[in-house]
Design an enzyme around this catalytic site. Sequence first.
Site: not given
Lengths: 274, 274
Positions: A95-97, A121, B99
């Site tokens: 999710a690359k939060r 992530t 991303d």
Amino acid sequence: MNRTDLVKQIFNKKSFLCVGLDVDINKIPKHLLKEEDPIFAFNKAIIDATAKYCVAYKPNLAFYECYGIKGMVAFERTISYLKSAYSDHFIIADAKRGDIGNTSTMYAKTFFEEYNLDALTVAPYMGEDSVKPFLEYKDKWVILLALTSNKGSHDFQLIEDKNGERLFEKVLSKSQEWGNEDNMMYVVGATQGKMFEDIRKIAPNHFLLVPGVGAQGGSLQEVCQYGIIKDCGLLVNSSRGIIFASNGDDYADAAAVKAHDIQLEMANELSKLA
Amino acid sequence: MNRTDLVKQIFNKKSFLCVGLDVDINKIPKHLLKEEDPIFAFNKAIIDATAKYCVAYKPNLAFYECYGIKGMVAFERTISYLKSAYSDHFIIADAKRGDIGNTSTMYAKTFFEEYNLDALTVAPYMGEDSVKPFLEYKDKWVILLALTSNKGSHDFQLIEDKNGERLFEKVLSKSQEWGNEDNMMYVVGATQGKMFEDIRKIAPNHFLLVPGVGAQGGSLQEVCQYGIIKDCGLLVNSSRGIIFASNGDDYADAAAVKAHDIQLEMANELSKLA
């Protein structure tokens, strides 16, 4: 899932493969579009076909969110199916939060309580208070972006400070003040080749999540040469290379063949550790 | 919405206020919990009460995602309500996405096509290909994190390279190779005070989205002193300070009073530009 259990899985299955469930509805076999929930139907078949060759699954949230509510329903159904049918698998929400403290706390609740996933992530740009809320959960993991697999990774991640320390190295060293080898991993792209050597100098024992093998051109052999450690310390992800191995009726079988091929390579790499 | 229309709104309304719709269900008046969709009911009342004092709304996705599907339903209903009842307002999805290229493309579709929002906050760590897909939409905006309002902003954003350029400055300069003043803004926290001076040296004409006034302690006056430009160039956000001004039955009125107070201050600052 804690580190001991993850490592046990890896050596039992002779695999450190993570299958990326990045489902693009334009790439799945046409006959699935008649299903009530095509994305879930696709995921279920892929999971059933690949589960014995991998130890982890990584749905990228973008590929679910882009379909709005119905995408999120497919995501939740996929998670429940994994939890009930393959409870031994490690599940990563890609999710690359990363947000200010109180917002990160909300995200931690979502992914670690509501969905009860193993790992998330997280992007490091906002620093300590954006990461720490995720580290307060037992047996849950933050997977921090360090050196990513894409071309743009060179724009900022390689910037050197006055002492020659590059930004991704700073992320690796600084974040070790917040978490440890049992609750933090790092994303390092397979496309970064020899950089794994530099990374292992700063994070000798952390698990690394490695995207970029397959469609993005990274080599498993090179990743292992420089990145593998005694208890493996690697989760290597492949998404498109496995799930879209075929777009015909045999898509699940084709995914299984592809996953099995990678697993055999991985068994070979693990055998060298003995 | 393009820059000309945004600026027109600001000078017509004498306001550059953005209201952050970061709804925590534990903080809304108890009687709303009986509603079928408490979050939307709360948002609707807040929007109706504050619309004339602000030019933008910024829901932070974390606060919706944390309630799973029902949170996302509340988000979608809030967006549709804004689009139908207050179509002049600029809508920012505060999602801090970022991303690899193909994933960013999916996110761009979600926020700019599916939801048809005006802007999205994006994290810069992964570089060019993580940002560019968002810049391909006419009259849509990327709002790139530069110098955030939280304590952790100091961990990486202030790192200096060999020439003394700090990471946030590199983000400001490098990103201007990808986008321009008409499709890119920057997040700069109100808590950063005099840093606005340095930022205006590198980005003299870009709009800045400024969180951190109110609950986080930033000062509107200081932000304007160093950050305001001829066509304003600022969107100042307040979330908790407005939406949770009261947790009683008068929550909407209290939010209106608070928003009006800020708008009056803003009118005063704008009058100095004449």
